[in-house]
Design an enzyme around this catalytic site. Structure first.
Site, mmCIF file in Angstrom:
data_model
loop_
_atom_site.group_PDB
_atom_site.id
_atom_site.type_symbol
_atom_site.label_atom_id
_atom_site.label_comp_id
_atom_site.label_asym_id
_atom_site.label_seq_id
_atom_site.Cartn_x
_atom_site.Cartn_y
_atom_site.Cartn_z
ATOM 1 N N SER A 144 0.800 -1.222 0.000
ATOM 2 C CA SER A 144 0.000 0.000 0.000
ATOM 3 C C SER A 144 0.833 1.273 0.000
ATOM 4 O O SER A 144 0.330 2.342 -0.329
ATOM 5 C CB SER A 144 -0.940 0.016 1.214
ATOM 6 O OG SER A 144 -0.209 0.045 2.432
ATOM 7 N N ARG A 145 2.100 1.177 0.355
ATOM 8 C CA ARG A 145 2.926 2.389 0.414
ATOM 9 C C ARG A 145 4.395 2.029 0.309
ATOM 10 O O ARG A 145 4.773 0.861 0.336
ATOM 11 C CB ARG A 145 2.655 3.156 1.708
ATOM 12 C CG ARG A 145 2.827 2.336 2.966
ATOM 13 C CD ARG A 145 2.449 3.145 4.205
ATOM 14 N NE ARG A 145 2.432 2.305 5.389
ATOM 15 C CZ ARG A 145 1.388 2.173 6.180
ATOM 16 N NH1 ARG A 145 0.261 2.819 5.907
ATOM 17 N NH2 ARG A 145 1.443 1.399 7.245
ATOM 18 N N ASP A 155 -2.962 -10.223 6.863
ATOM 19 C CA ASP A 155 -2.211 -10.243 8.119
ATOM 20 C C ASP A 155 -1.167 -11.340 7.990
ATOM 21 O O ASP A 155 -1.434 -12.513 8.259
ATOM 22 C CB ASP A 155 -3.137 -10.510 9.301
ATOM 23 C CG ASP A 155 -2.388 -10.501 10.639
ATOM 24 O OD1 ASP A 155 -1.139 -10.367 10.623
ATOM 25 O OD2 ASP A 155 -3.036 -10.621 11.684
ATOM 26 N N VAL A 156 0.028 -10.980 7.547
ATOM 27 C CA VAL A 156 1.055 -11.979 7.247
ATOM 28 C C VAL A 156 1.675 -12.576 8.499
ATOM 29 O O VAL A 156 2.404 -13.574 8.416
ATOM 30 C CB VAL A 156 2.161 -11.372 6.352
ATOM 31 C CG1 VAL A 156 1.578 -10.860 5.053
ATOM 32 C CG2 VAL A 156 2.924 -10.266 7.083
ATOM 33 N N TYR A 214 14.867 -6.317 14.112
ATOM 34 C CA TYR A 214 14.715 -6.099 12.673
ATOM 35 C C TYR A 214 15.896 -6.697 11.915
ATOM 36 O O TYR A 214 15.717 -7.388 10.901
ATOM 37 C CB TYR A 214 14.615 -4.595 12.416
ATOM 38 C CG TYR A 214 14.355 -4.207 10.977
ATOM 39 C CD1 TYR A 214 13.086 -4.356 10.419
ATOM 40 C CD2 TYR A 214 15.367 -3.662 10.195
ATOM 41 C CE1 TYR A 214 12.832 -3.977 9.108
ATOM 42 C CE2 TYR A 214 15.125 -3.285 8.890
ATOM 43 C CZ TYR A 214 13.863 -3.435 8.355
ATOM 44 O OH TYR A 214 13.625 -3.058 7.054
ATOM 45 N N ILE A 269 16.267 4.316 2.059
ATOM 46 C CA ILE A 269 15.349 4.624 0.964
ATOM 47 C C ILE A 269 14.341 5.666 1.440
ATOM 48 O O ILE A 269 13.916 5.659 2.604
ATOM 49 C CB ILE A 269 14.613 3.351 0.496
ATOM 50 C CG1 ILE A 269 15.622 2.245 0.141
ATOM 51 C CG2 ILE A 269 13.702 3.663 -0.686
ATOM 52 C CD1 ILE A 269 16.573 2.586 -0.992
#
Length: 252
Positions: free
Chosen positions: A17-18, A68-69, A160, A193
């Site tokens: 979505s973005r 919802d992964v 992360y 990015i």
């Protein structure tokens, strides 16, 4: 070389979505693909993007679907629905991801599990139900979005970095399992990015980070999308098991 390297392909993009995901969706549709755009919290953006692309490219489909992964059953429902919406399925882009940045000593169990479940466990929850259609047709491409943090580590991003490093190992192993079936598996590792994530960096810190990059600027989501769509095309048919860093030379 065709002007539409993804013509006739069916693609599934999570986290579409973005940011990088939206750029991949835009480029894939522009290159001829029908795309299922998975979203979680960005329903409004996803539907607006799908409407814009459908209007700009008549005859091509961009279908937004909730995903919802981090949840195995929900991801399986998303995968089944994605296949129902596509005439054929050729490309999976595992892009969904979140950050919960904090020093490791202050990290809560909830923060750790949120990051691992969304970034790393999604490699299982999404890829597994979509793998066999590619294997059975003996063609296709899987592109996993990892990060420079997964290759080099980033302070404040222990969870992360761990999750993104796991994606690299996942990519290497799966590529060896299915190469003989004509399916490639590669990873793309973006550096800094210009997305919502970097927009949240204080200006003085952002300028310092740019000074570390030889070109003195952040990359664009489109820079990453170009690489992803190349790896999804027949032009990259002999590339598999690779992790390609796209960071402007931040680490050489």
């Amino acid at each position: 070389m065709t002007d539409l390297p993804l013509a006739g392909r069916g693609c599934v993009v999570t986290g579409g979505s973005r940011g990088i995901g939206a750029a991949v969706v835009r480029m894939a549709v522009a290159q001829g693909a029908d795309v299922v755009l998975g979203y979680h919290s960005g329903e409004k953006q996803a539907r607006a993007l799908a409407d814009d692309l459908s209007a700009a490219h008549p005859g091509r489909r961009c279908i937004p679907l909730y995903a919802d992964v981090s949840d195995t059953e929900a991801a399986a429902r998303f995968a089944a629905s994605a296949l129902d919406h596509l005439d054929r399925f050729d490309v999976l882009v595992n892009n969904a991801g979140i950050t919960r940045d904090t020093l490791f000593a202050r990290m809560t169990p909830e923060q750790w599990h949120q990051v691992i479940d969304t970034n790393l466990n999604s490699m299982y929850t999404v890829t597994r139900p979509l793998l066999m259609p590619l294997v059975k047709q003996r063609s296709g491409a899987i592109v996993n979005i990892t990060s420079s943090a997964g290759l080099h580590g980033t302070p404040g991003q222990t969870a992360y970095s761990a999750a993104k490093a796991g994606i690299v190992g996942f990519t290497k192993a799966l590529s060896k399992e299915i190469a003989a079936r004509g399916v490639t598996v590669n990873a793309v590792a973006p550096g800094l990015i210009d997305t919502d994530m970097t927009a949240a960096i204080p200006e003085d810190r952002a300028e310092f980070l740019k000074s570390l990059i030889p070109g003195q600027e952040f990359g664009s989501p489109e820079d990453v999308a170009c690489l992803v769509c190349f790896l999804a095309s027949d032009q990259a048919r002999y590339i598999t098991g690779q992790t390609i860093e796209i960071s402007g030379g931040l680490v050489v």
